[in-house]
Design a protein around this motif. Structure first.
Motif, PDB file in Angstrom:
ATOM      1  N   ASP A  71      44.186  24.991   9.467  1.00 21.53           N
ATOM      2  CA  ASP A  71      43.826  25.445   8.120  1.00 21.53           C
ATOM      3  C   ASP A  71      42.514  26.237   8.059  1.00 21.53           C
ATOM      4  O   ASP A  71      41.945  26.420   7.001  1.00 21.53           O
ATOM      5  N   SER A  72      42.030  26.703   9.225  1.00 19.75           N
ATOM      6  CA  SER A  72      40.824  27.535   9.227  1.00 19.75           C
ATOM      7  C   SER A  72      40.875  28.511  10.390  1.00 19.75           C
ATOM      8  O   SER A  72      41.724  28.405  11.260  1.00 19.75           O
ATOM      9  N   ASN A  73      39.945  29.445  10.379  1.00 21.92           N
ATOM     10  CA  ASN A  73      39.888  30.429  11.464  1.00 21.92           C
ATOM     11  C   ASN A  73      38.884  30.053  12.538  1.00 21.92           C
ATOM     12  O   ASN A  73      38.586  30.859  13.412  1.00 21.92           O
ATOM     13  N   HIS A  74      38.345  28.846  12.470  1.00 20.22           N
ATOM     14  CA  HIS A  74      37.361  28.410  13.463  1.00 20.22           C
ATOM     15  C   HIS A  74      38.040  28.143  14.804  1.00 20.22           C
ATOM     16  O   HIS A  74      39.037  27.428  14.869  1.00 20.22           O
ATOM     17  N   THR A  75      37.456  28.720  15.836  1.00 22.14           N
ATOM     18  CA  THR A  75      37.989  28.513  17.173  1.00 22.14           C
ATOM     19  C   THR A  75      37.379  27.254  17.787  1.00 22.14           C
ATOM     20  O   THR A  75      36.415  26.698  17.248  1.00 22.14           O
ATOM     21  N   TYR A  76      37.917  26.864  18.923  1.00 22.76           N
ATOM     22  CA  TYR A  76      37.328  25.727  19.635  1.00 22.76           C
ATOM     23  C   TYR A  76      35.878  26.036  20.004  1.00 22.76           C
ATOM     24  O   TYR A  76      35.020  25.169  19.913  1.00 22.76           O
ATOM     25  N   LEU A  77      35.630  27.277  20.393  1.00 22.72           N
ATOM     26  CA  LEU A  77      34.270  27.663  20.754  1.00 22.72           C
ATOM     27  C   LEU A  77      33.342  27.570  19.544  1.00 22.72           C
ATOM     28  O   LEU A  77      32.232  27.037  19.655  1.00 22.72           O
ATOM     29  N   ASP A  78      33.794  28.055  18.389  1.00 22.51           N
ATOM     30  CA  ASP A  78      32.988  27.966  17.164  1.00 22.51           C
ATOM     31  C   ASP A  78      32.640  26.511  16.849  1.00 22.51           C
ATOM     32  O   ASP A  78      31.481  26.187  16.581  1.00 22.51           O
ATOM     33  N   PHE A  79      33.661  25.684  16.862  1.00 21.31           N
ATOM     34  CA  PHE A  79      33.448  24.290  16.489  1.00 21.31           C
ATOM     35  C   PHE A  79      32.579  23.578  17.514  1.00 21.31           C
ATOM     36  O   PHE A  79      31.669  22.832  17.154  1.00 21.31           O
ATOM     37  N   TYR A  80      32.829  23.813  18.779  1.00 18.39           N
ATOM     38  CA  TYR A  80      32.032  23.192  19.839  1.00 18.39           C
ATOM     39  C   TYR A  80      30.565  23.612  19.731  1.00 18.39           C
ATOM     40  O   TYR A  80      29.665  22.777  19.825  1.00 18.39           O
ATOM     41  N   THR A  81      30.330  24.891  19.500  1.00 18.93           N
ATOM     42  CA  THR A  81      28.970  25.420  19.370  1.00 18.93           C
ATOM     43  C   THR A  81      28.255  24.787  18.178  1.00 18.93           C
ATOM     44  O   THR A  81      27.100  24.373  18.292  1.00 18.93           O
ATOM     45  N   GLN A  82      28.957  24.700  17.048  1.00 18.42           N
ATOM     46  CA  GLN A  82      28.359  24.094  15.850  1.00 18.42           C
ATOM     47  C   GLN A  82      28.049  22.617  16.079  1.00 18.42           C
ATOM     48  O   GLN A  82      26.980  22.135  15.708  1.00 18.42           O
ATOM     49  N   LEU A  83      28.961  21.917  16.722  1.00 17.92           N
ATOM     50  CA  LEU A  83      28.761  20.495  16.999  1.00 17.92           C
ATOM     51  C   LEU A  83      27.573  20.290  17.929  1.00 17.92           C
ATOM     52  O   LEU A  83      26.748  19.401  17.724  1.00 17.92           O
ATOM     53  N   LYS A  84      27.460  21.149  18.918  1.00 15.00           N
ATOM     54  CA  LYS A  84      26.349  21.060  19.874  1.00 15.00           C
ATOM     55  C   LYS A  84      25.008  21.363  19.187  1.00 15.00           C
ATOM     56  O   LYS A  84      24.012  20.685  19.434  1.00 15.00           O
ATOM     57  N   GLN A  85      24.986  22.365  18.323  1.00 15.58           N
ATOM     58  CA  GLN A  85      23.760  22.692  17.590  1.00 15.58           C
ATOM     59  C   GLN A  85      23.347  21.558  16.660  1.00 15.58           C
ATOM     60  O   GLN A  85      22.162  21.218  16.569  1.00 15.58           O
ATOM     61  N   THR A  86      24.318  20.972  15.997  1.00  6.95           N
ATOM     62  CA  THR A  86      24.038  19.828  15.123  1.00  6.95           C
ATOM     63  C   THR A  86      23.441  18.693  15.947  1.00  6.95           C
ATOM     64  O   THR A  86      22.460  18.071  15.538  1.00  6.95           O
ATOM     65  N   TYR A  87      24.021  18.460  17.097  1.00  9.79           N
ATOM     66  CA  TYR A  87      23.528  17.397  17.989  1.00  9.79           C
ATOM     67  C   TYR A  87      22.078  17.663  18.395  1.00  9.79           C
ATOM     68  O   TYR A  87      21.243  16.768  18.350  1.00  9.79           O
ATOM     69  N   GLU A  88      21.793  18.891  18.790  1.00  9.44           N
ATOM     70  CA  GLU A  88      20.442  19.228  19.264  1.00  9.44           C
ATOM     71  C   GLU A  88      19.384  19.093  18.162  1.00  9.44           C
ATOM     72  O   GLU A  88      18.239  18.769  18.451  1.00  9.44           O
ATOM     73  N   VAL A  89      19.780  19.302  16.919  1.00  8.15           N
ATOM     74  CA  VAL A  89      18.835  19.205  15.811  1.00  8.15           C
ATOM     75  C   VAL A  89      18.775  17.780  15.260  1.00  8.15           C
ATOM     76  O   VAL A  89      17.710  17.167  15.195  1.00  8.15           O
ATOM     77  N   GLU A  90      19.936  17.242  14.870  1.00  8.15           N
ATOM     78  CA  GLU A  90      19.969  15.955  14.177  1.00  8.15           C
ATOM     79  C   GLU A  90      19.852  14.755  15.109  1.00  8.15           C
ATOM     80  O   GLU A  90      19.464  13.676  14.660  1.00  8.15           O
ATOM     81  N   TYR A  91      20.206  14.914  16.376  1.00  5.20           N
ATOM     82  CA  TYR A  91      20.217  13.775  17.287  1.00  5.20           C
ATOM     83  C   TYR A  91      19.261  13.950  18.464  1.00  5.20           C
ATOM     84  O   TYR A  91      19.460  13.387  19.525  1.00  5.20           O
ATOM     85  N   SER A  92      18.209  14.696  18.250  1.00  3.27           N
ATOM     86  CA  SER A  92      17.225  14.912  19.306  1.00  3.27           C
ATOM     87  C   SER A  92      16.322  13.692  19.452  1.00  3.27           C
ATOM     88  O   SER A  92      16.243  12.844  18.560  1.00  3.27           O
ATOM     89  N   ASP A  93      15.638  13.613  20.581  1.00  6.75           N
ATOM     90  CA  ASP A  93      14.668  12.538  20.794  1.00  6.75           C
ATOM     91  C   ASP A  93      13.524  12.633  19.787  1.00  6.75           C
ATOM     92  O   ASP A  93      12.996  11.618  19.345  1.00  6.75           O
ATOM     93  N   VAL A  94      13.166  13.860  19.425  1.00  6.34           N
ATOM     94  CA  VAL A  94      12.121  14.063  18.418  1.00  6.34           C
ATOM     95  C   VAL A  94      12.554  13.438  17.098  1.00  6.34           C
ATOM     96  O   VAL A  94      11.774  12.739  16.438  1.00  6.34           O
TER      97      VAL A  94
END
Length: 142
Positions: A71-94
């Motif tokens: 139901d969207s045009n998001h590719t696996y790469l798009d979603f993976y990249t977004q998930l990884k960026q979210t992880y790096e910001v929201e789940y960082s050691d900082v």
């Protein structure tokens, strides 16, 4: 009994009451913060697991440019990249250290915990969705 003695007893009573009330409230807040931190760490793990699921599947079929959701045009790469960026910001050691050091009220802790529960539900739903897609993909090959 003199007025001074009565006032002293009342003052001691009030002091003891506030002392125990403070212990109860702070104990409750500390317990809630521990739960918040454990929920945060669980979500961090779930995010990593989802990243791994997507990475393994998209790599194995060389399908990074394929649509991740029907139901969207998001590719696996798009979603993976977004998930990884979210992880790096929201789940960082900082972020973890800031959360550990933050002096949060019980209300703030409860609010943040509620948001983490919603995030956890979303991560679980997406994980199940991808696992279902993967099973269907491999079942269709047979």
């Amino acid at each position: 009994m003199s007025l001074e003695v009565i006032l002293s007893i009342v003052a001691i009573g009030i002091t003891v009451t506030f002392y125990f009330a403070d212990k109860i409230i702070n104990g409750s807040t500390q317990s809630a913060k521990k739960y918040l931190l454990s929920k945060w760490l669980d979500n961090k793990s779930k995010n990593l697991k989802l990243q791994d699921t997507i990475y393994q599947f998209a790599s194995s079929i060389n399908g990074w440019d394929a649509k991740a959701f029907t139901d969207s045009n998001h590719t696996y790469l798009d979603f993976y990249t977004q998930l990884k960026q979210t992880y790096e910001v929201e789940y960082s050691d900082v972020q973890l250290n800031a959360l550990k050091k933050a002096k949060l009220s019980k209300f703030q802790i409860d609010e943040y915990t509620g948001k983490l529960k919603v995030q956890e539900d979303n991560l679980n739903l997406i994980q199940v969705s991808f696992e279902s897609q993967i099973k269907k993909y491999y079942a269709d090959l047979v």
